[in-house]
Design an enzyme around this catalytic site. Structure first.
Site, PDB file in Angstrom:
ATOM      1  N   SER A  26      -1.015  -6.586  -0.137  1.00  0.00           N
ATOM      2  CA  SER A  26      -1.196  -6.535   1.224  1.00  0.00           C
ATOM      3  C   SER A  26      -0.333  -7.607   1.900  1.00  0.00           C
ATOM      4  CB  SER A  26      -2.565  -6.437   1.854  1.00  0.00           C
ATOM      5  OG  SER A  26      -3.195  -5.427   1.667  1.00  0.00           O
ATOM      6  N   ARG A  30       3.710  -7.652   3.558  1.00  0.00           N
ATOM      7  CA  ARG A  30       4.030  -8.062   5.098  1.00  0.00           C
ATOM      8  C   ARG A  30       4.887  -9.470   4.849  1.00  0.00           C
ATOM      9  NH1 ARG A  30      -0.650  -5.578   4.756  1.00  0.00           N
ATOM     10  NH2 ARG A  30      -1.718  -4.733   6.542  1.00  0.00           N
ATOM     11  N   ARG A 126      -0.758  11.989   1.309  1.00  0.00           N
ATOM     12  CA  ARG A 126      -1.353  11.202   2.270  1.00  0.00           C
ATOM     13  C   ARG A 126      -1.081  11.337   3.766  1.00  0.00           C
ATOM     14  NH1 ARG A 126      -2.103   5.398  -0.505  1.00  0.00           N
ATOM     15  NH2 ARG A 126      -3.655   5.262   0.963  1.00  0.00           N
ATOM     16  N   GLN A 173      -3.699  -0.344   8.006  1.00  0.00           N
ATOM     17  CA  GLN A 173      -2.286   0.269   8.031  1.00  0.00           C
ATOM     18  C   GLN A 173      -1.745   0.963   9.089  1.00  0.00           C
ATOM     19  OE1 GLN A 173      -2.399   2.800   4.509  1.00  0.00           O
ATOM     20  NE2 GLN A 173      -2.320   1.074   2.823  1.00  0.00           N
ATOM     21  N   ASP A 319     -11.110  -1.009  -1.146  1.00  0.00           N
ATOM     22  CA  ASP A 319     -10.272  -0.888  -2.471  1.00  0.00           C
ATOM     23  C   ASP A 319     -11.092  -1.141  -3.420  1.00  0.00           C
ATOM     24  OD1 ASP A 319      -7.874   0.090  -0.708  1.00  0.00           O
ATOM     25  OD2 ASP A 319      -7.154  -2.045  -0.496  1.00  0.00           O
TER      26      ASP A 319
HETATM   27  C1  S3P Z   1      -4.063  -1.901   3.425  1.00  0.00           C
HETATM   28  C2  S3P Z   1      -5.109  -1.329   3.922  1.00  0.00           C
HETATM   29  C3  S3P Z   1      -6.063  -0.401   3.312  1.00  0.00           C
HETATM   30  C4  S3P Z   1      -5.971  -0.351   1.772  1.00  0.00           C
HETATM   31  C5  S3P Z   1      -4.806  -0.619   1.018  1.00  0.00           C
HETATM   32  C6  S3P Z   1      -3.925  -1.813   1.919  1.00  0.00           C
HETATM   33  C7  S3P Z   1      -3.043  -2.893   3.964  1.00  0.00           C
HETATM   34  O1  S3P Z   1      -5.652   0.857   3.795  1.00  0.00           O
HETATM   35  O2  S3P Z   1      -6.824   0.624   1.187  1.00  0.00           O
HETATM   36  O3  S3P Z   1      -4.733  -0.670  -0.217  1.00  0.00           O
HETATM   37  O4  S3P Z   1      -2.323  -3.698   3.369  1.00  0.00           O
HETATM   38  O5  S3P Z   1      -3.078  -2.706   5.244  1.00  0.00           O
HETATM   39  P1  S3P Z   1      -6.312   1.376   5.044  1.00  0.00           P
HETATM   40  O6  S3P Z   1      -5.991   0.447   6.025  1.00  0.00           O
HETATM   41  O7  S3P Z   1      -5.490   2.628   5.478  1.00  0.00           O
HETATM   42  O8  S3P Z   1      -7.903   1.624   4.821  1.00  0.00           O
END
Ligand code: S3P
Length: 436
Positions: A26, A30, A126, A173, A319
């Site tokens: 993550s 970013r 998705r 996300q 996760d």
């Molecule tokens: C993530 C947010 C999560 C996670 C993904 C990474 C991110 O998804 O499952 O592996 O980097 O913001 P969601 O926010 O859709 O649950």
């Protein structure tokens, strides 16, 4: 599309030594995005060189951003400023990465050019309606396939305006896509979440000098400032460490140190759950680096018992459910998971993938719409399919370590999306995994 890879994971252990798992996925996504949009040159250390984050770096390369890799896990990003991106020229391939596609969609909605976003078979199934709707409320125009699936066509030259969002689904996300569009919007963009999710975008925007106010479950920013280059140090990914935390907890005699693991509280729900189950994990050398908490995690063998997983922790460990399913299968007694329906729209339907795989290994598991009931005991030998899902594959590699016979793992190539080097690192720590 990567070549098919099959593994066999055999009973082994104990796990010993010290290791550092790769950088946080993550944070790596970013870091590239904000560094690309900043004024000046940023250095990213500890960058995850996985397929997901490499796809994001390649996307910015396509849009005219120079990114150098002087050494492993290091990226030098020559930022082009908030309005310096150029049209990609061909569709941007996000590979397997939901984070890449959803965050890019928000960011691209504010550009002066159109973009197309494509992905692999998993990503193409998705849901994208969850970002398209809030972005449309800000004035964006994004076209998807019937049902709201990728590929996406993101229209440029839109006048975006701030909006107050209250997303139904707990998703960092979604929140981050909105915030990135908010950088280009006139006025104030605000997100109020029902359940707080990971706050890396908020923290990193602040680190790049953007005025942003936030607290758990809430963020507010105004558009049309600027990002200033900064250096980012990416912690080791808690989600990758999780496989070792569970494995070392369950293999008798294990004693393992995991170095520099990211300890953002919105990511470490599994730690709380494992401790409730009886795990012996201590935090050493806790420190703050670049606004992110990290620590070394010392894990020692300690038998686990089943629990009712608190629903309040679900978002903080979203996760980690595949590996929790394996922990529960080896724990004494019953584990009940509820409130985790989001697992059905991850890289695979993770409730179904884990229930199918554990049942094939002789575990008594009852799948439910938003979770499962798992009766702990022994894991037997057998063969499972990872459904092309990296975390399912690595979870069953741990199952093979713990089982009373060999576990064959079909379709493991996608491990490279988040954890390149898992095979070697796991074997060095005491696993016994071979290619089939
Ligand atoms: C993530 C947010 C999560 C996670 C993904 C990474 C991110 O998804 O499952 O592996 O980097 O913001 P969601 O926010 O859709 O649950």
């Amino acid at each position: 599309m990567s070549q098919r890879v099959d593994w066999i994971s055999m009973p082994a252990g104990p796990l010993h030594g010290e290791l550092r798992v790769p950088g946080d996925k993550s944070v790596s996504h970013r870091a590239i995005m904000l560094a690309a949009l900043a004024d000046g040159v940023s250095r990213v250390d500890g960058f995850l060189e996985g397929e997901d984050t490499l796809a994001t770096a390649a996307a910015f390369g396509q849009m005219g951003v120079r990114i150098e890799s002087p050494s492993a896990a290091c990226r030098i990003v020559y930022g082009v400023g908030l309005h310096g991106l150029q049209a990609a020229g061909s569709p941007i391939d996000c590979g397997n990465a939901g984070t890449g596609m959803r965050l890019l969609a928000g960011l691209l909605a504010g550009q002066a050019f159109d973009s197309s976003l494509v992905g692999d078979a998993s990503l193409t199934s998705r849901p994208m309606g969850r970002i398209i709707e809030p972005l449309a409320a800000m004035g964006a125009r994004i076209e998807a396939q019937r049902g709201g699936f990728p590929p996406l066509h993101v229209h440029g030259n839109r006048e975006l305006h701030g909006h107050l969002h209250t997303p139904q689904v707990a998703s960092a996300q979604v929140k981050s896509a909105i915030m990135l569009a908010g950088l280009y919007a006139q006025g104030t963009t605000e997100v109020q979440e029902a359940h707080p999710t990971r706050d890396y975008s908020e923290r990193m925007l602040a680190a790049f000098g953007w005025p942003v106010e936030f607290s758990p479950g809430w963020v507010r920013l105004k558009g049309r400032h600027r990002l200033s280059a900064t250096d980012v140090s990416v912690p080791a990914d808690f989600s990758s460490a999780a496989f070792f935390l569970v494995a070392a907890s369950l293999v008798p005699g294990s004693d393992l140190l995991l170095r520099s693991v990211g300890m953002n509280p919105r990511r470490t729900g599994l730690l709380a759950v494992l401790r409730l189950m009886g795990a012996d994990i201590s935090e050493k050398n806790a420190r703050d680096q670049g606004g992110e908490r990290m620590a070394d995690l010392h894990v020692r063998y300690s038998p686990l018992h089943g629990i009712d997983v608190p629903e309040a922790l679900v978002a903080d460990m979203i996760d980690e459910f595949p590996i929790l399913f394996v922990a529960a299968a080896m724990a004494k007694g019953t584990t009940r998971i509820t409130g985790a329906g989001e697992l059905r729209v991850k890289e695979s339907d993770r409730i179904a993938s884990m229930a199918r795989g554990l049942a094939a290994l002789g575990v008594e598991i009852h799948e439910q719409a938003d979770g499962a009931v798992i009766h702990g005991g022994l894991i037997g030998p057998g063969r499972i399919e990872s459904a092309g899902d990296h975390r399912v594959a690595m979870s069953f590699a741990v199952a093979g370590l713990l089982a009373d016979g060999d576990v064959e793992l079909g379709d493991c190539a996608n491990v490279a999306t988040s954890f390149p080097g898992f095979f070697d690192l796991a074997n060095r720590a005491g696993f016994s995994i071979s290619t089939l």
